[in-house]
Design an enzyme around this catalytic site. Sequence first.
Site, PDB file in Angstrom:
ATOM      1  N   GLN A  58       0.814  -1.205   0.000  1.00  7.28           N
ATOM      2  CA  GLN A  58       0.000   0.000   0.000  1.00  7.28           C
ATOM      3  C   GLN A  58       0.859   1.271   0.000  1.00  7.28           C
ATOM      4  OE1 GLN A  58      -3.154   0.069   2.950  1.00  7.28           O
ATOM      5  NE2 GLN A  58      -3.214  -2.176   2.982  1.00  7.28           N
ATOM      6  N   CYS A  59       2.010   1.209   0.662  1.00 11.09           N
ATOM      7  CA  CYS A  59       2.891   2.375   0.741  1.00 11.09           C
ATOM      8  C   CYS A  59       3.901   2.351  -0.398  1.00 11.09           C
ATOM      9  CB  CYS A  59       3.630   2.392   2.082  1.00 11.09           C
ATOM     10  SG  CYS A  59       2.547   2.517   3.515  1.00 11.09           S
ATOM     11  N   THR A  60       4.410   3.532  -0.713  1.00 11.72           N
ATOM     12  CA  THR A  60       5.464   3.628  -1.726  1.00 11.72           C
ATOM     13  C   THR A  60       6.795   3.327  -1.047  1.00 11.72           C
ATOM     14  OG1 THR A  60       4.197   5.321  -2.889  1.00 11.72           O
ATOM     15  CG2 THR A  60       6.526   5.100  -3.462  1.00 11.72           C
TER      16      THR A  60
END
Length: 602
Positions: free
Chosen positions: A573-575
């Site tokens: 979900q996170c970069t």
Amino acid sequence: MVGQGEESILQFAPFQSAVDEGFWHRLSSLKLNKLGIDESPIPITGFYAPCSHHQVSNHLTLLAESIPPEASEQPFMPAISCGNRNRCPIPGILYNTNTLEGFQALDKQSLLKAEAEKIWEDICSGKVEKNCNVLSRFLVISFADLKKWSFHYWFAFPALTLDPPATVVNLKPATQWFSAEEAESVTAACNEWRNMCSTTDVPFFLVSISSNSAATVRHLAEFEACQLDGHKVLIGFYDPCHLPSNPGWPLRNLLWFICRRWSLQKVQFFCYRESRGFADLELSLVGDALIPNSQELKNHDKMPSAVGWELNSRGRKASRCISLAKTMDPTRLAIEAADLNLKLMRWRQLPSLNLNLLSTTRCLLLGAGTLGCQVARMLMAWGVRKITLLDSGRVSMSNPLRQSLYTLDDCLNGGEFKAVAAVKSLSRIFPAVEAQSVVMAIPMPGHPVPSQEENSVLEDCRHLQDLINSHDAVFLLTDTRESRWLPTLFCANTNKVTITSALGFDSFLVMRHGAGPLSSSYDIKTEAVNDLSTEIGAVSLTDNSRGQRLGCYFCNDVVAPVDSTTNRTLDQQCTVTRPGLAPIASSLAVELLVGILHHPFG
């Protein structure tokens, strides 16, 4: 004051200089925007007026208008006014060096001699009779340190020396020299001369007094006519000095002119001074200057020696230095400092750099995260002043280390909206930036919309479209692929300059989107929105210049974007990316925009 019959060496009070802050600002602008490394001499104009106070001498002053305006500045810069009684214009020359070492190494004696030669030529050629202001030519050398806003400078007022020197007798206030009738007439004549626009700024003149005590003020060229009339003639000048025993500096070159032009052995001179805008004969001086060897001096062909470098505030023969950093408005100082690097680029490396184009380009940044913060900073560094940031997220505790516009304070109390916090940070960094924040989520394909939110999402679509229409360049800097889809369609439809920057773990993408697929002859506003066949018929594989049309971020996709965040682990979900990639990708994205704006085909 020299008593009756007493003879002494004639000593002159030196000219004093004063420089207005506006002059340094004009010089700085000229240096940065036009001159660059050019050290060619610059013609300037100084101003002075007769002494107007019994305790204070007047100065030769440099103002903003002392530097001639460029062609582009003429509508906005005040022209040097003629007929201003408080601004007698004197021609001068400015030598501004590129380095402090160059300033210190200037051959000051040669520069002084060169200006003295101009005065000598004007005397010998008779130019002085037509324009007597040239008798007081001056010289300034300077070095402008535009990083520290300090200025080193030194004035010289070239004066031709008499050898042997002139002597003076009967130097006294004018009221003691004239009779009561003559004093009244001289006062009236001088006030009339000063009140006429055509003569008020003519600093050298004749005072002619007839046998019946009637006085008139005339131009220097009328000297012989006055003598033929049998009048008593005094040679006057605007005296900036207030001292009761010394005439001012302008008299030095005037005496040489008198020697060369009329070979007088005895000169009655009139040091004209004022009080409250009117002739003051109590303050003014009259004396007799005795010039030895005046007949020989008339035929003197070789230029005499010259003096004239001004002493500094400590009475030493040295330059002065002034710093404007503390007196400047902090915002203005920030603007000047911010543009310094860009203006220096134009001196050698990038003369074609268009700062006006950059400062007026309106940039929309979709996403105020790691990429958005870096892109905003880089845009400001390139001189872009109009920036809008759009984001719906809040600043979290993990953001400040990677996202350069945020601090711990932005994370407290649930976190400030990123767009709002970013704009505040940009304004603190550079107060002149015109930054705006938009707190809004970008509608994304693949993300279901509850029925009660449909109108809100449609309104967001319209708002996003309006934002894109009102900006010149759009940066797609969001975290997910689907959040870039709708902005990409809007940008293609309006042919906006669109740049995508995206990050992987150890890779990144920076690309420019191509123009929209519709040909230039197609106007979507004239067709029905649901006329699909018309739209498809207008699709073109070439751009307006008939070259191959560039693609966009989604051109290689074979399926529509989907929800890429639901049912994903946290690391998906996170970069998750190497920390050094965001600054690289952001910098390249901004460099790409600058290159596009300066390319002839855009």
